[in-house]
Write a protein that holds these residues in place. Structure first.
Motif, mmCIF file in Angstrom:
data_model
loop_
_atom_site.group_PDB
_atom_site.id
_atom_site.type_symbol
_atom_site.label_atom_id
_atom_site.label_comp_id
_atom_site.label_asym_id
_atom_site.label_seq_id
_atom_site.Cartn_x
_atom_site.Cartn_y
_atom_site.Cartn_z
ATOM 1 N N GLU A 197 0.921 -1.398 0.444
ATOM 2 C CA GLU A 197 -0.116 -0.121 -0.275
ATOM 3 C C GLU A 197 0.987 1.307 -0.049
ATOM 4 N N LEU A 198 2.150 1.042 1.023
ATOM 5 C CA LEU A 198 3.196 2.053 0.748
ATOM 6 C C LEU A 198 3.151 2.794 -1.010
ATOM 7 N N VAL A 199 3.749 1.744 -1.488
ATOM 8 C CA VAL A 199 4.187 1.839 -2.990
ATOM 9 C C VAL A 199 3.009 2.155 -3.368
ATOM 10 N N GLU A 200 2.434 1.943 -3.241
ATOM 11 C CA GLU A 200 1.331 1.903 -4.298
ATOM 12 C C GLU A 200 0.621 3.497 -4.521
ATOM 13 N N ALA A 201 0.636 4.426 -3.131
ATOM 14 C CA ALA A 201 -0.259 5.059 -2.347
ATOM 15 C C ALA A 201 1.400 6.163 -3.202
ATOM 16 N N ALA A 202 2.087 6.058 -2.905
ATOM 17 C CA ALA A 202 3.443 6.862 -3.308
ATOM 18 C C ALA A 202 3.183 7.195 -5.246
ATOM 19 N N ARG A 203 2.777 6.442 -5.991
ATOM 20 C CA ARG A 203 2.107 6.281 -7.379
ATOM 21 C C ARG A 203 1.196 6.023 -7.516
ATOM 22 N N VAL A 204 0.208 6.223 -6.309
ATOM 23 C CA VAL A 204 -1.144 7.224 -6.677
ATOM 24 C C VAL A 204 -0.442 9.380 -7.077
ATOM 25 N N ASP A 205 0.350 8.781 -6.252
ATOM 26 C CA ASP A 205 0.392 11.308 -5.802
ATOM 27 C C ASP A 205 1.704 11.014 -6.934
ATOM 28 N N GLY A 206 2.053 10.228 -7.798
ATOM 29 C CA GLY A 206 2.739 11.122 -9.075
ATOM 30 C C GLY A 206 4.092 10.197 -8.887
ATOM 31 N N ALA A 207 4.684 9.554 -7.571
ATOM 32 C CA ALA A 207 5.963 9.592 -7.172
ATOM 33 C C ALA A 207 6.556 8.528 -8.522
ATOM 34 N N GLY A 208 7.684 8.307 -9.182
ATOM 35 C CA GLY A 208 8.167 7.420 -9.979
ATOM 36 C C GLY A 208 8.861 6.748 -8.760
ATOM 37 N N HIS A 209 10.271 5.431 -9.755
ATOM 38 C CA HIS A 209 10.980 4.482 -8.811
ATOM 39 C C HIS A 209 12.012 5.033 -8.240
ATOM 40 N N VAL A 210 12.476 5.911 -8.628
ATOM 41 C CA VAL A 210 13.808 7.352 -8.262
ATOM 42 C C VAL A 210 12.908 7.632 -6.611
ATOM 43 N N LYS A 211 11.931 8.391 -6.748
ATOM 44 C CA LYS A 211 11.102 9.172 -5.678
ATOM 45 C C LYS A 211 11.004 8.059 -4.582
ATOM 46 N N ILE A 212 10.112 6.780 -4.863
ATOM 47 C CA ILE A 212 9.812 6.204 -4.141
ATOM 48 C C ILE A 212 11.327 5.167 -3.085
ATOM 49 N N PHE A 213 11.574 4.896 -4.178
ATOM 50 C CA PHE A 213 12.874 4.154 -3.117
ATOM 51 C C PHE A 213 13.872 4.479 -2.610
ATOM 52 N N PHE A 214 14.127 5.970 -3.331
ATOM 53 C CA PHE A 214 14.981 7.163 -1.978
ATOM 54 C C PHE A 214 13.548 7.712 -0.578
ATOM 55 N N GLN A 215 12.823 7.760 -1.103
ATOM 56 C CA GLN A 215 11.810 8.389 -0.117
ATOM 57 C C GLN A 215 10.516 7.720 0.529
ATOM 58 N N VAL A 216 10.748 6.594 0.281
ATOM 59 C CA VAL A 216 9.827 5.895 0.298
ATOM 60 C C VAL A 216 10.207 4.272 1.604
ATOM 61 N N LEU A 217 11.254 3.610 0.396
ATOM 62 C CA LEU A 217 12.055 2.491 1.209
ATOM 63 C C LEU A 217 12.827 3.077 2.102
ATOM 64 N N MET A 218 13.691 3.581 1.095
ATOM 65 C CA MET A 218 15.419 3.964 2.010
ATOM 66 C C MET A 218 15.236 3.847 3.651
ATOM 67 N N PRO A 219 13.959 4.661 3.487
ATOM 68 C CA PRO A 219 13.742 4.645 5.508
ATOM 69 C C PRO A 219 14.243 3.519 6.425
#
Length: 307
Positions: A197-219
């Motif tokens: 759900e975290l990744v899907e929510a980021a995609r809905v907000d328009g985040a690409g793979h780079v933004k998902i990787f660094f801002q959602v997953l890395m922490p």
């Protein structure tokens, strides 16, 4: 007026004397089992620590005392000196300080390179759907069972062709190659446990793979990254086989483990320096592990169970 039978409160039957005895016996067994396990763990820890204590004590004993008696006699005479460390670190003959710096130069890139590549590969396997993903992941996983000894000669031959022999690149690349399968597997398992759900929510907000990787997953990946970093650091720092194969012949590249191994080969002339050199070699990984041990088990177990 009589009270209906159904209106009477239910009474829990009291346990019999035999049942109470069984309950007490179970509690005693659990208590004794816990105490026995604790005592056993303490005994194993003490026995495991005795050689390290002996090495530390021996490293501070004078040369004559080391040749004359065992390290345990230090507790009765308390004779100590730092000459062994001074000669090992600054002496013109041994110069372990140079090899110590070489170990640091080798270890840090050999930790950063595989983690960086493994993070990218693990993200692709976990969150990017591409053709042949499962087959490729199984192939990467299977590489963990391949002994690294079978790759030493082919790698060395290739390094000579590339004119990299005698440089730090040979050790960096070798350690990175050998570490990548395990690093990808561990980080992939950790990423798969992150809620979709975290990744899907980021995609809905328009985040690409780079933004998902660094801002959602890395922490969320810090425990897993720290865990593998500790594991890789300890492996590279204590490694002798890879270092001896690719850097053993060059003093400007060889790490501390190679020099300590050479020192042990000349123990007939410098036995009193071997303990000091060995302790210098082990003090850094001990400090690293004790400082970051809380990440170690948590990161290695991440993704192994759900919930």
């Amino acid at each position: 007026m009589t009270t209906p039978q159904s209106a009477l409160p239910e009474q829990t039957p009291s346990p019999s004397a035999m049942e109470r005895l069984d309950i007490r016996a179970d509690k005693v067994r659990k208590t004794l089992g816990t105490r026995i396990a604790s005592v056993t763990a303490i005994v194993i820890a003490v026995l495991w620590t005795i050689p390290t204590v002996g090495l530390l004590v021996t490293s501070f004993r004078p040369q004559a005392d080391i040749k004359r008696s065992g390290w345990w006699t230090w507790f009765t005479d308390f004779t100590s000196t730092t000459d062994n460390y001074v000669e090992v670190l600054t002496g013109s003959r041994y110069q372990l300080s140079t090899f110590f710096v070489n170990s640091i130069v080798i270890t840090l890139p050999a930790v950063v390179i595989p983690i960086t590549l493994a993070l990218l590969a693990a993200y692709a396997f976990a969150w990017i759907d591409f053709k042949g993903r499962n087959i490729l992941f199984v192939a990467v996983f299977a590489l963990q069972v391949v002994p690294l000894q079978v790759a030493l000669i082919p790698l060395l031959t290739q390094y000579v062709k590339w004119d990299l022999n005698g440089t730090f690149w040979t050790v960096w690349l070798s350690h990175s190659i050998f570490a990548l399968p395990l690093a990808i597997f561990l980080l992939h398992n950790f990423m798969k446990e992150i809620p979709r759900e975290l990744v899907e929510a980021a995609r809905v907000d328009g985040a690409g793979h780079v933004k998902i990787f660094f801002q959602v997953l890395m922490p969320l990946l810090v425990p897993a990254i720290a865990s593998f970093a500790i594991f890789q650091f300890l492996w590279v720092w204590n490694d002798l086989l890879v270092a001896l194969t690719f850097a053993g012949g060059d003093q400007n590249v060889a790490p501390l483990t190679v020099r300590v191994a050479e020192l042990s080969g000349t123990r007939g002339q410098a036995w009193y320096l071997l303990s000091a050199g060995a302790f210098v070699s082990m003090v850094v990984p001990v400090i690293v592990f004790l400082a970051l041990q809380r990440y170690f088990v948590r990161g290695l177990l991440a993704g192994s169970v759900k919930g």
